[in-house]
Write an enzyme that holds these catalytic residues in place. Structure first.
Site, mmCIF file in Angstrom:
data_model
loop_
_atom_site.group_PDB
_atom_site.id
_atom_site.type_symbol
_atom_site.label_atom_id
_atom_site.label_comp_id
_atom_site.label_asym_id
_atom_site.label_seq_id
_atom_site.Cartn_x
_atom_site.Cartn_y
_atom_site.Cartn_z
ATOM 1 N N GLY A 25 41.608 35.267 38.583
ATOM 2 C CA GLY A 25 40.526 35.638 39.477
ATOM 3 C C GLY A 25 40.330 37.134 39.599
ATOM 4 O O GLY A 25 41.214 37.930 39.262
ATOM 5 N N GLU A 71 37.589 40.955 33.254
ATOM 6 C CA GLU A 71 36.202 40.501 33.369
ATOM 7 C C GLU A 71 35.282 41.604 33.870
ATOM 8 O O GLU A 71 34.204 41.331 34.398
ATOM 9 C CB GLU A 71 36.120 39.285 34.302
ATOM 10 N N HIS A 92 38.928 30.363 39.852
ATOM 11 C CA HIS A 92 39.128 29.193 38.994
ATOM 12 C C HIS A 92 39.413 27.965 39.858
ATOM 13 O O HIS A 92 40.485 27.361 39.767
ATOM 14 C CB HIS A 92 40.288 29.445 38.026
ATOM 15 N N HIS A 152 36.256 26.887 32.639
ATOM 16 C CA HIS A 152 36.706 28.250 32.950
ATOM 17 C C HIS A 152 36.798 28.485 34.457
ATOM 18 O O HIS A 152 37.886 28.582 35.003
ATOM 19 C CB HIS A 152 35.750 29.260 32.298
#
Length: 216
Positions: A25, A71, A92, A152
């Site tokens: 995360g 990310e 997630h 995902h």
């Protein structure tokens, strides 16, 4: 600093709610042209004040020594596409991942989900942390506050982190209700008319206003 305190508060909430495990995360908040984002490889609830990574949104330049979340490209893409948002959350959540991995969408089964979450986009699996994924999210984020990435996780955005977190909670709760309902029979899904009627309620519009205006 208010921004750091908000990030720490919701980082802990995400972990304690079981929306991520381990170092999974990431979350970020915009301050002008600067994005404060969780560092790569950290358990979200263990990040110290000085460890949140500053990144220039316009250039992608990292300001500091720590590496931002893997990310980071996805966060940058969202902020560049949506000048109206200030917060991004990526987690997630178990039931959301489970439902989406079957190819199904998360349906509206109770009032809060359709009343508060108006647009959800679904993306077929794309390898995480890549520019390919960032571009795929950028293609849909203009019209969505929730993006479900099959196999995902889920990304939510908001004018506040509280709003982004609430969208994440509602999406996961809706997926959970759907899974439980399917074990008992065929769920009754709210119709589009019923969803529109819920969105028109003054009480729901008031709740939305609170989420967007409150500090925490």
């Amino acid at each position: 600093m208010e921004t750091i305190q908000q990030l720490k508060l919701y980082a802990k909430k995400v972990v304690q709610a079981g929306l991520v495990v381990g170092a999974g995360g990431n979350l970020s908040i915009r301050e002008g042209d600067i994005m404060y984002i969780s560092p790569s490889g950290f358990d979200l609830q263990e990040i110290e004040d000085h460890q949140w990574v500053r990144v220039e949104i316009s250039t992608g330049k990292i300001l500091g020594d720590l590496k931002p979340s893997s990310e980071v490209l996805m966060h940058l893409a969202c902020f560049r596409k949506r000048p109206d948002i200030r917060a991004i959350l990526h987690a997630h959540p178990t039931y959301s991942v489970a439902v989406s991995s079957t190819g199904n969408m998360i349906p509206p089964l109770f009032p809060d989900f359709p009343a508060m979450v108006h647009n959800v986009s679904y993306l077929d699996y794309v390898i995480p942390t890549t520019e390919i994924l960032a571009n795929a999210v950028a293609d849909v984020i203009s019209d969505s506050d929730v993006v479900v990435m099959r196999n995902h996780g889920v990304l939510t955005v908001g004018k506040t982190m509280k709003e982004a977190y609430f969208y994440m909670q509602l999406t996961e709760e809706s997926a959970k209700v759907y899974v439980i309902a399917c074990t008992m029979g065929k769920p009754r899904i709210l119709t589009e008319q019923e969803c529109q009627e819920l969105r028109a309620l003054s009480s729901e519009r008031y709740r939305q206003t609170l989420l967007r205006n409150e500090v925490q």
